[in-house]
Design an enzyme around this catalytic site. Structure first.
Site, PDB file in Angstrom:
ATOM      1  N   HIS A  19       1.233  -0.869  -0.285  1.00 17.08           N
ATOM      2  CA  HIS A  19      -0.227   0.067   0.222  1.00 17.08           C
ATOM      3  C   HIS A  19       1.113   1.182  -0.268  1.00 17.08           C
ATOM      4  CE1 HIS A  19      -3.316  -2.097   1.076  1.00 17.08           C
ATOM      5  NE2 HIS A  19      -2.582  -3.586   1.538  1.00 17.08           N
ATOM      6  N   HIS A 197      -8.035  -8.358   0.133  1.00 16.31           N
ATOM      7  CA  HIS A 197      -7.685  -8.897   1.138  1.00 16.31           C
ATOM      8  C   HIS A 197      -8.913 -10.113   1.466  1.00 16.31           C
ATOM      9  CE1 HIS A 197      -4.946  -5.639   0.446  1.00 16.31           C
ATOM     10  NE2 HIS A 197      -4.810  -5.176   1.471  1.00 16.31           N
ATOM     11  N   GLU A 200      -7.059 -13.137   5.971  1.00 12.99           N
ATOM     12  CA  GLU A 200      -6.569 -11.928   7.000  1.00 12.99           C
ATOM     13  C   GLU A 200      -6.895 -12.249   8.916  1.00 12.99           C
ATOM     14  OE1 GLU A 200      -4.484  -8.046   8.204  1.00 12.99           O
ATOM     15  OE2 GLU A 200      -5.642  -7.717   6.774  1.00 12.99           O
ATOM     16  N   ASP A 278       3.351  -4.833   2.280  1.00 13.99           N
ATOM     17  CA  ASP A 278       2.137  -4.743   3.547  1.00 13.99           C
ATOM     18  C   ASP A 278       2.842  -3.076   3.273  1.00 13.99           C
ATOM     19  OD1 ASP A 278      -0.540  -4.645   3.999  1.00 13.99           O
ATOM     20  OD2 ASP A 278      -0.461  -5.894   5.450  1.00 13.99           O
TER      21      ASP A 278
END
Length: 335
Positions: A19, A197, A200, A278
């Site tokens: 990101h 995503h 997680e 990430d």
């Protein structure tokens, strides 16, 4: 004899789960805040650095959105992106696939074109300077509505030549992939790749939804897929890549100790696991740090290290001739 850590630093790497807003180092955040006369909660760089030692998700998100608040102009997005690219170029990263979150900036009055032009120019410059290739992934914030995602897609349409894929991120629990089924269909009809995503913090069912309902090309995180044997088989059958983020998992307590990280198990099960950072500025490390944490923590072997790097190349969205080139380089290094 060369150590695995030395080998991991030398090998050509890809980053598939990054990101751009999560690459904001405290010094740069402070400098851009001053440049734009944005007041942060922190009076000095040291005070800001101390805030980076957060211990829970909410404190991380508070800091993350503070960082976003200083990004106002095209130059800010360019500088942020270029700083990240320069860093990972020094770590032998040859290809990056970057998420950006337009809704988080649109809500502050920062135009879509301001964001994407700054990011895209940096990606172009990195290719000219170093030959580093890239793909850009526009990500929808799942805690917002499907209507907001559709509005964002409309704003993106004039810039689709710069956008390679669509992602789904932010708070996972309570926001299943199926909430965005229609907007993902619209994206696929525009010829865009899709990823999400899933698994997680959310349950294995969210991974099922991403695979079966959304029809994703890739799964971001995917740790909790290991709780469901049928799901493991479904991922393998579809040859899907998992973009795993070791230090992020540790920092956000998805795992309590790196020696318990599931990535070795993923490889043993035949899953296409990859290593990514990430939000590296916040989670304690870029690509080399993530590989080192696995080598020291999980004791991955040379064969597993090779497989992780290989999966990162084959699981990327880069052109086939580039995959062949980087695989050849990787094989030569491990020969």
């Amino acid at each position: 004899m060369e150590t695995l850590i030395e080998l991991s630093k030398k090998m050509p790497k890809t980053e598939l789960h990054l990101h751009i807003e999560g690459t904001f180092e405290p010094e740069q955040m402070f400098a851009i805040a001053q440049r734009n006369q944005v007041e942060l909660k922190y009076s000095t760089v040291d005070a800001l650095k101390a805030a980076y030692q957060f211990t829970n998700l909410q404190d991380f998100l508070d800091l993350y959105y503070q960082g976003m608040s200083v990004l106002l102009h095209e130059a800010d997005f360019y500088d942020l992106t270029m700083a990240y690219l320069e860093k990972v170029h020094s770590e032998n990263v040859v290809h990056v696939e970057i998420f950006f979150d337009p809704q988080g900036h649109l809500s502050r009055g920062v135009g879509f074109d301001v964001q994407i032009q700054g990011i895209y120019k940096a990606l172009q410059d990195a290719e000219k300077k170093w030959g580093m290739t890239s793909k850009l992934i526009m990500s929808f914030l799942r805690h917002l509505s499907e209507e907001s995602a559709f509005e964002t897609l409309e704003l993106a349409k004039p810039h689709l030549k710069w956008i390679d894929g669509i992602g789904l991120d932010s708070s996972e629990v309570g926001h299943p992939p199926e909430k965005f089924l229609r907007v993902f269909e619209a994206c696929k009809n525009l010829g865009l790749k899709v990823t999400a995503h899933a698994g997680e913090e959310g349950p294995p069912d969210y991974v099922w939804q991403a695979i079966e309902q959304i029809g994703v090309d890739r799964i971001d995180h995917g740790n909790r897929a290991l709780e469901d044997n049928k799901l493991i088989e479904a991922i393998k059958q579809r040859n899907l890549t998992l973009t795993v983020c070791p230090l992020s998992n540790l920092k956000l307590c998805v795992v309590n100790d790196m020696k318990n990280h599931p990535i070795k198990n993923m490889l043993a099960l035949g899953l296409n696991a990859t290593v990514n950072s990430d939000d590296p500025a916040y989670f304690g490390g870029y690509m080399n740090d993530n590989y080192a944490s696995l080598i020291n923590g999980t004791r991955i072997s040379k064969e597993e290290l090779f497989q992780l790097a290989k999966n990162g190349i084959t699981g990327s969205w880069m052109e086939d001739h580039l995959k062949e080139l980087h695989l050849k380089q990787l094989h030569a290094l491990f020969a």
